[in-house]
Design a protein around this motif. Structure first.
Motif, PDB file in Angstrom:
ATOM      1  N   LEU A  16     -18.859  12.517  -4.031  1.00 46.48           N
ATOM      2  CA  LEU A  16     -18.477  13.054  -2.726  1.00 46.48           C
ATOM      3  C   LEU A  16     -19.566  13.936  -2.137  1.00 46.48           C
ATOM      4  CD1 LEU A  16     -14.731  13.934  -3.353  1.00 46.48           C
ATOM      5  CD2 LEU A  16     -15.634  12.106  -1.927  1.00 46.48           C
ATOM      6  N   VAL A  17     -20.185  14.760  -2.967  1.00 43.07           N
ATOM      7  CA  VAL A  17     -21.248  15.643  -2.478  1.00 43.07           C
ATOM      8  C   VAL A  17     -22.462  14.830  -2.032  1.00 43.07           C
ATOM      9  CG1 VAL A  17     -22.889  17.412  -3.199  1.00 43.07           C
ATOM     10  CG2 VAL A  17     -20.488  17.627  -3.815  1.00 43.07           C
ATOM     11  N   LEU A  22     -25.743  12.260   2.224  1.00 47.62           N
ATOM     12  CA  LEU A  22     -26.317  11.034   2.783  1.00 47.62           C
ATOM     13  C   LEU A  22     -25.819  10.816   4.208  1.00 47.62           C
ATOM     14  CD1 LEU A  22     -28.105   8.612   2.013  1.00 47.62           C
ATOM     15  CD2 LEU A  22     -26.055   7.461   1.223  1.00 47.62           C
ATOM     16  N   TYR A  23     -24.558  11.116   4.443  1.00 49.79           N
ATOM     17  CA  TYR A  23     -23.991  10.982   5.790  1.00 49.79           C
ATOM     18  C   TYR A  23     -24.659  11.941   6.774  1.00 49.79           C
ATOM     19  CZ  TYR A  23     -20.543  10.880   9.534  1.00 49.79           C
ATOM     20  OH  TYR A  23     -19.937  10.769  10.755  1.00 49.79           O
ATOM     21  N   ARG A  24     -24.956  13.155   6.320  1.00 49.55           N
ATOM     22  CA  ARG A  24     -25.601  14.141   7.187  1.00 49.55           C
ATOM     23  C   ARG A  24     -27.032  13.743   7.542  1.00 49.55           C
ATOM     24  NH1 ARG A  24     -25.590  18.924   4.009  1.00 49.55           N
ATOM     25  NH2 ARG A  24     -24.075  18.110   2.559  1.00 49.55           N
ATOM     26  N   LEU A  25     -27.684  12.962   6.679  1.00 49.81           N
ATOM     27  CA  LEU A  25     -29.055  12.530   6.967  1.00 49.81           C
ATOM     28  C   LEU A  25     -29.114  11.402   8.002  1.00 49.81           C
ATOM     29  CD1 LEU A  25     -30.865  12.432   3.505  1.00 49.81           C
ATOM     30  CD2 LEU A  25     -31.295  13.982   5.395  1.00 49.81           C
ATOM     31  N   PHE A  26     -27.995  10.710   8.211  1.00 45.77           N
ATOM     32  CA  PHE A  26     -27.979   9.560   9.115  1.00 45.77           C
ATOM     33  C   PHE A  26     -27.872  10.020  10.558  1.00 45.77           C
ATOM     34  CE2 PHE A  26     -25.832   5.980  11.258  1.00 45.77           C
ATOM     35  CZ  PHE A  26     -26.783   5.020  11.020  1.00 45.77           C
ATOM     36  N   ASP A  27     -28.718   9.449  11.398  1.00 47.34           N
ATOM     37  CA  ASP A  27     -28.702   9.757  12.830  1.00 47.34           C
ATOM     38  C   ASP A  27     -28.123   8.550  13.566  1.00 47.34           C
ATOM     39  OD1 ASP A  27     -29.115  10.860  15.298  1.00 47.34           O
ATOM     40  OD2 ASP A  27     -31.276  10.459  15.334  1.00 47.34           O
ATOM     41  N   SER A  31     -29.740   5.046  14.705  1.00 48.64           N
ATOM     42  CA  SER A  31     -29.342   4.203  13.560  1.00 48.64           C
ATOM     43  C   SER A  31     -30.379   4.240  12.441  1.00 48.64           C
ATOM     44  CB  SER A  31     -29.097   2.760  14.002  1.00 48.64           C
ATOM     45  OG  SER A  31     -28.019   2.709  14.906  1.00 48.64           O
ATOM     46  N   LYS A  32     -30.960   5.399  12.225  1.00 49.96           N
ATOM     47  CA  LYS A  32     -31.949   5.582  11.163  1.00 49.96           C
ATOM     48  C   LYS A  32     -31.666   6.885  10.431  1.00 49.96           C
ATOM     49  CE  LYS A  32     -35.678   3.120  13.467  1.00 49.96           C
ATOM     50  NZ  LYS A  32     -37.034   3.177  13.956  1.00 49.96           N
ATOM     51  N   PHE A  33     -32.274   6.990   9.259  1.00 53.25           N
ATOM     52  CA  PHE A  33     -32.177   8.232   8.498  1.00 53.25           C
ATOM     53  C   PHE A  33     -33.328   9.157   8.893  1.00 53.25           C
ATOM     54  CE2 PHE A  33     -29.813   5.313   5.761  1.00 53.25           C
ATOM     55  CZ  PHE A  33     -28.688   6.068   5.498  1.00 53.25           C
ATOM     56  N   GLU A  34     -33.047  10.458   8.908  1.00 47.60           N
ATOM     57  CA  GLU A  34     -34.079  11.432   9.266  1.00 47.60           C
ATOM     58  C   GLU A  34     -35.194  11.453   8.223  1.00 47.60           C
ATOM     59  OE1 GLU A  34     -32.262  15.227   9.821  1.00 47.60           O
ATOM     60  OE2 GLU A  34     -30.840  14.449  11.292  1.00 47.60           O
ATOM     61  N   LYS A  35     -34.814  11.397   6.959  1.00 51.09           N
ATOM     62  CA  LYS A  35     -35.776  11.393   5.852  1.00 51.09           C
ATOM     63  C   LYS A  35     -35.485  10.165   4.978  1.00 51.09           C
ATOM     64  CE  LYS A  35     -35.868  16.397   5.856  1.00 51.09           C
ATOM     65  NZ  LYS A  35     -35.550  17.616   5.122  1.00 51.09           N
ATOM     66  N   PRO A  36     -36.178   9.057   5.224  1.00 49.50           N
ATOM     67  CA  PRO A  36     -35.864   7.813   4.520  1.00 49.50           C
ATOM     68  C   PRO A  36     -36.047   7.892   3.002  1.00 49.50           C
ATOM     69  CG  PRO A  36     -37.351   7.403   6.356  1.00 49.50           C
ATOM     70  CD  PRO A  36     -37.207   8.868   6.232  1.00 49.50           C
ATOM     71  N   ALA A  37     -37.049   8.628   2.539  1.00 48.77           N
ATOM     72  CA  ALA A  37     -37.274   8.709   1.093  1.00 48.77           C
ATOM     73  C   ALA A  37     -36.125   9.446   0.412  1.00 48.77           C
ATOM     74  CB  ALA A  37     -38.596   9.411   0.810  1.00 48.77           C
ATOM     75  N   LEU A  38     -35.669  10.524   1.015  1.00 43.56           N
ATOM     76  CA  LEU A  38     -34.557  11.275   0.460  1.00 43.56           C
ATOM     77  C   LEU A  38     -33.260  10.466   0.534  1.00 43.56           C
ATOM     78  CD1 LEU A  38     -33.856  13.999  -0.790  1.00 43.56           C
ATOM     79  CD2 LEU A  38     -33.421  14.855   1.504  1.00 43.56           C
ATOM     80  N   ALA A  39     -33.099   9.709   1.591  1.00 45.93           N
ATOM     81  CA  ALA A  39     -31.920   8.857   1.731  1.00 45.93           C
ATOM     82  C   ALA A  39     -31.906   7.776   0.648  1.00 45.93           C
ATOM     83  CB  ALA A  39     -31.887   8.223   3.115  1.00 45.93           C
ATOM     84  N   LEU A  41     -33.252   8.059  -2.350  1.00 46.12           N
ATOM     85  CA  LEU A  41     -32.921   8.753  -3.591  1.00 46.12           C
ATOM     86  C   LEU A  41     -31.424   9.046  -3.665  1.00 46.12           C
ATOM     87  CD1 LEU A  41     -34.074  10.083  -6.163  1.00 46.12           C
ATOM     88  CD2 LEU A  41     -34.273  12.179  -4.821  1.00 46.12           C
ATOM     89  N   TYR A  42     -30.844   9.520  -2.581  1.00 43.12           N
ATOM     90  CA  TYR A  42     -29.405   9.782  -2.542  1.00 43.12           C
ATOM     91  C   TYR A  42     -28.605   8.493  -2.729  1.00 43.12           C
ATOM     92  CZ  TYR A  42     -29.934  14.610  -0.862  1.00 43.12           C
ATOM     93  OH  TYR A  42     -30.217  15.947  -0.733  1.00 43.12           O
ATOM     94  N   SER A  43     -29.077   7.402  -2.137  1.00 41.74           N
ATOM     95  CA  SER A  43     -28.373   6.123  -2.274  1.00 41.74           C
ATOM     96  C   SER A  43     -28.363   5.650  -3.716  1.00 41.74           C
ATOM     97  CB  SER A  43     -29.021   5.062  -1.387  1.00 41.74           C
ATOM     98  OG  SER A  43     -28.947   5.432  -0.046  1.00 41.74           O
ATOM     99  N   ILE A  44     -29.486   5.795  -4.394  1.00 45.98           N
ATOM    100  CA  ILE A  44     -29.559   5.397  -5.796  1.00 45.98           C
ATOM    101  C   ILE A  44     -28.631   6.255  -6.652  1.00 45.98           C
ATOM    102  CG2 ILE A  44     -31.088   5.320  -7.816  1.00 45.98           C
ATOM    103  CD1 ILE A  44     -33.341   4.527  -5.839  1.00 45.98           C
ATOM    104  N   ALA A  45     -28.626   7.561  -6.396  1.00 50.66           N
ATOM    105  CA  ALA A  45     -27.758   8.469  -7.151  1.00 50.66           C
ATOM    106  C   ALA A  45     -26.286   8.164  -6.875  1.00 50.66           C
ATOM    107  CB  ALA A  45     -28.088   9.906  -6.801  1.00 50.66           C
ATOM    108  N   LEU A  46     -25.954   7.867  -5.626  1.00 50.44           N
ATOM    109  CA  LEU A  46     -24.575   7.536  -5.276  1.00 50.44           C
ATOM    110  C   LEU A  46     -24.145   6.238  -5.946  1.00 50.44           C
ATOM    111  CD1 LEU A  46     -22.098   8.302  -3.570  1.00 50.44           C
ATOM    112  CD2 LEU A  46     -23.078   6.956  -1.716  1.00 50.44           C
ATOM    113  N   LEU A  47     -25.012   5.254  -5.950  1.00 52.76           N
ATOM    114  CA  LEU A  47     -24.707   3.992  -6.608  1.00 52.76           C
ATOM    115  C   LEU A  47     -24.491   4.201  -8.107  1.00 52.76           C
ATOM    116  CD1 LEU A  47     -24.457   0.922  -6.252  1.00 52.76           C
ATOM    117  CD2 LEU A  47     -26.884   0.765  -6.735  1.00 52.76           C
ATOM    118  N   PHE A  48     -25.339   5.010  -8.740  1.00 53.77           N
ATOM    119  CA  PHE A  48     -25.193   5.317 -10.157  1.00 53.77           C
ATOM    120  C   PHE A  48     -23.848   6.000 -10.430  1.00 53.77           C
ATOM    121  CE2 PHE A  48     -25.667   8.447 -13.591  1.00 53.77           C
ATOM    122  CZ  PHE A  48     -25.910   7.578 -14.654  1.00 53.77           C
ATOM    123  N   ASN A  49     -23.471   6.938  -9.577  1.00 55.43           N
ATOM    124  CA  ASN A  49     -22.183   7.622  -9.747  1.00 55.43           C
ATOM    125  C   ASN A  49     -21.012   6.669  -9.608  1.00 55.43           C
ATOM    126  OD1 ASN A  49     -22.473  10.365 -10.396  1.00 55.43           O
ATOM    127  ND2 ASN A  49     -23.226  10.783  -8.356  1.00 55.43           N
TER     128      ASN A  49
END
Length: 65
Positions: A16-17, A22-27, A31-39, A41-49
């Motif tokens: 959830l966190v 990840l939702y806050r990074l999306f503009d 229709s893009k992320f503000e920081k694609p590299a961080l997005a 990383l967050y996507s990989i961590a979310l998928l792992f969770n």
């Protein structure tokens, strides 16, 4: 059995966190992320969770049978 419930609760809270971050990074206007590299990383961590949560639920279901 109690330890498995605590583990899945921890993974759910982490998902959830990370999902909200990840939702806050999306503009939506561009229709893009503000920081694609961080997005990424967050996507990989979310998928792992999510994978860990699904494995925990399957493992707990097998123990009940």
């Amino acid at each position: 059995m109690q330890k498995n419930k605590k583990t899945s609760f921890i993974f759910i809270v982490c998902a959830l966190v990370i999902g909200s971050a990840l939702y806050r990074l999306f503009d939506p206007s561009t229709s893009k992320f503000e920081k694609p590299a961080l997005a990424t990383l967050y996507s990989i961590a979310l998928l792992f969770n999510i994978v860990c949560i699904i494995r925990n639920f399957r493992y707990n279901k097998d123990l009940k049978e």
